[in-house]
Design a protein around this motif. Structure first.
Motif, PDB file in Angstrom:
ATOM      1  N   PRO A  73      44.566  46.177  38.115  1.00 43.36           N
ATOM      2  CA  PRO A  73      44.098  44.832  37.731  1.00 43.36           C
ATOM      3  C   PRO A  73      45.038  43.830  38.374  1.00 43.36           C
ATOM      4  N   ALA A  74      44.061  42.561  37.960  1.00 42.21           N
ATOM      5  CA  ALA A  74      44.724  41.410  38.819  1.00 42.21           C
ATOM      6  C   ALA A  74      45.937  41.046  37.847  1.00 42.21           C
ATOM      7  N   PHE A 107      35.986  41.834  43.788  1.00 47.88           N
ATOM      8  CA  PHE A 107      36.511  41.671  42.423  1.00 47.88           C
ATOM      9  C   PHE A 107      35.599  41.382  41.244  1.00 47.88           C
ATOM     10  N   GLU A 108      35.976  41.610  39.946  1.00 50.64           N
ATOM     11  CA  GLU A 108      35.125  41.058  38.978  1.00 50.64           C
ATOM     12  C   GLU A 108      36.001  40.015  38.355  1.00 50.64           C
ATOM     13  N   GLY A 109      35.361  38.873  37.860  1.00 47.30           N
ATOM     14  CA  GLY A 109      36.060  37.680  37.312  1.00 47.30           C
ATOM     15  C   GLY A 109      35.132  36.887  36.345  1.00 47.30           C
ATOM     16  N   ARG A 122      38.754  33.868  36.807  1.00 49.97           N
ATOM     17  CA  ARG A 122      39.908  34.492  36.425  1.00 49.97           C
ATOM     18  C   ARG A 122      39.529  35.844  36.777  1.00 49.97           C
ATOM     19  N   VAL A 123      40.460  36.692  37.572  1.00 49.62           N
ATOM     20  CA  VAL A 123      40.136  37.871  38.214  1.00 49.62           C
ATOM     21  C   VAL A 123      40.371  38.813  37.049  1.00 49.62           C
ATOM     22  N   LYS A 124      39.250  39.740  36.577  1.00 48.36           N
ATOM     23  CA  LYS A 124      39.622  41.009  35.477  1.00 48.36           C
ATOM     24  C   LYS A 124      40.030  42.045  36.401  1.00 48.36           C
ATOM     25  N   ASP A 136      45.475  36.368  40.680  1.00 45.76           N
ATOM     26  CA  ASP A 136      44.801  36.365  39.402  1.00 45.76           C
ATOM     27  C   ASP A 136      43.654  35.361  39.204  1.00 45.76           C
ATOM     28  N   THR A 137      43.593  34.405  40.152  1.00 45.38           N
ATOM     29  CA  THR A 137      42.413  33.753  39.986  1.00 45.38           C
ATOM     30  C   THR A 137      41.761  33.491  41.408  1.00 45.38           C
ATOM     31  N   VAL A 138      40.755  33.007  41.364  1.00 43.44           N
ATOM     32  CA  VAL A 138      39.799  32.735  42.823  1.00 43.44           C
ATOM     33  C   VAL A 138      39.108  31.311  42.537  1.00 43.44           C
TER      34      VAL A 138
END
Length: 191
Positions: A73-74, A107-109, A122-124, A136-138
């Protein structure tokens, strides 16, 4: 009227109306054949080829933290930055095979903030990170309106996003709001 009378009077027997019908049908067949041949010559074979790359907006990826394992996870600090630049193109239907062969990150965010010029997610979970991503963020720099289907980011919504190794965000339905069909595509691509 006999042949001799025709020869002396110069009259010909009337033509059958079926001759005209046959001539019109023959002309229509020739016209259809010509139109069809031009249609076949200009057909785009890549439109039905699942291996053909869907056109997608370009993106610039900037790493500000180390890349974790692709299944983790991120947890990284900093942000991954993607800049989307619109261009005109056609899309093919998304396939998991194409996505797995062409995505360098996925990613899922959830969108934390959205403005006209950028979206911060915010990357989940990093589903795949081959040398890029993992933060942790994109931050996605948004273009002017695009001809390529791209998600319209809204604060609070969850998205699935993929990008190529040459730093191009994959549009055309490969990056969009999280839905069961898209989740299934990502799961099949990155299992």
């Amino acid at each position: 009227m006999s042949e001799r009378q025709r020869a002396t009077t110069g009259l010909r027997p009337p033509r059958s109306p079926w001759r005209w019908v046959a001539a019109v049908v023959a002309a229509a067949v020739v016209l259809v054949a010509i139109v069809a041949s031009f249609g076949l010559l200009s057909a785009d074979d890549s439109a039905e080829d699942p291996e053909a790359a869907p056109p997608s907006p370009t993106a610039t990826v900037t790493e500000t933290a180390p890349v974790p394992s692709s299944s983790a996870p991120a947890e990284g600090a900093g942000a991954t930055e993607l800049t989307v630049v619109a261009d005109a193109a056609r899309c093919i239907p998304p396939t998991s095979k194409w996505l797995s062969q062409n995505a360098a990150l996925a990613f899922e965010g959830t969108a934390e903030s959205v403005s006209e010029s950028e979206a911060v997610l915010r990357v989940k979970t990093w589903m795949y990170a081959d040398g890029v991503g993992g933060t942790d963020t994109v931050r996605i720099i948004l273009p002017a309106p695009s001809t390529i289907p791209m998600p319209e980011f809204e604060k609070g919504k969850t998205y699935l996003v993929a990008a190529k190794g040459d730093a191009k965000v994959i549009g055309c339905g490969y990056s969009d709001v999280k839905a069961a069909k898209l989740q299934k595509l990502y799961t099949a691509a990155f299992k």
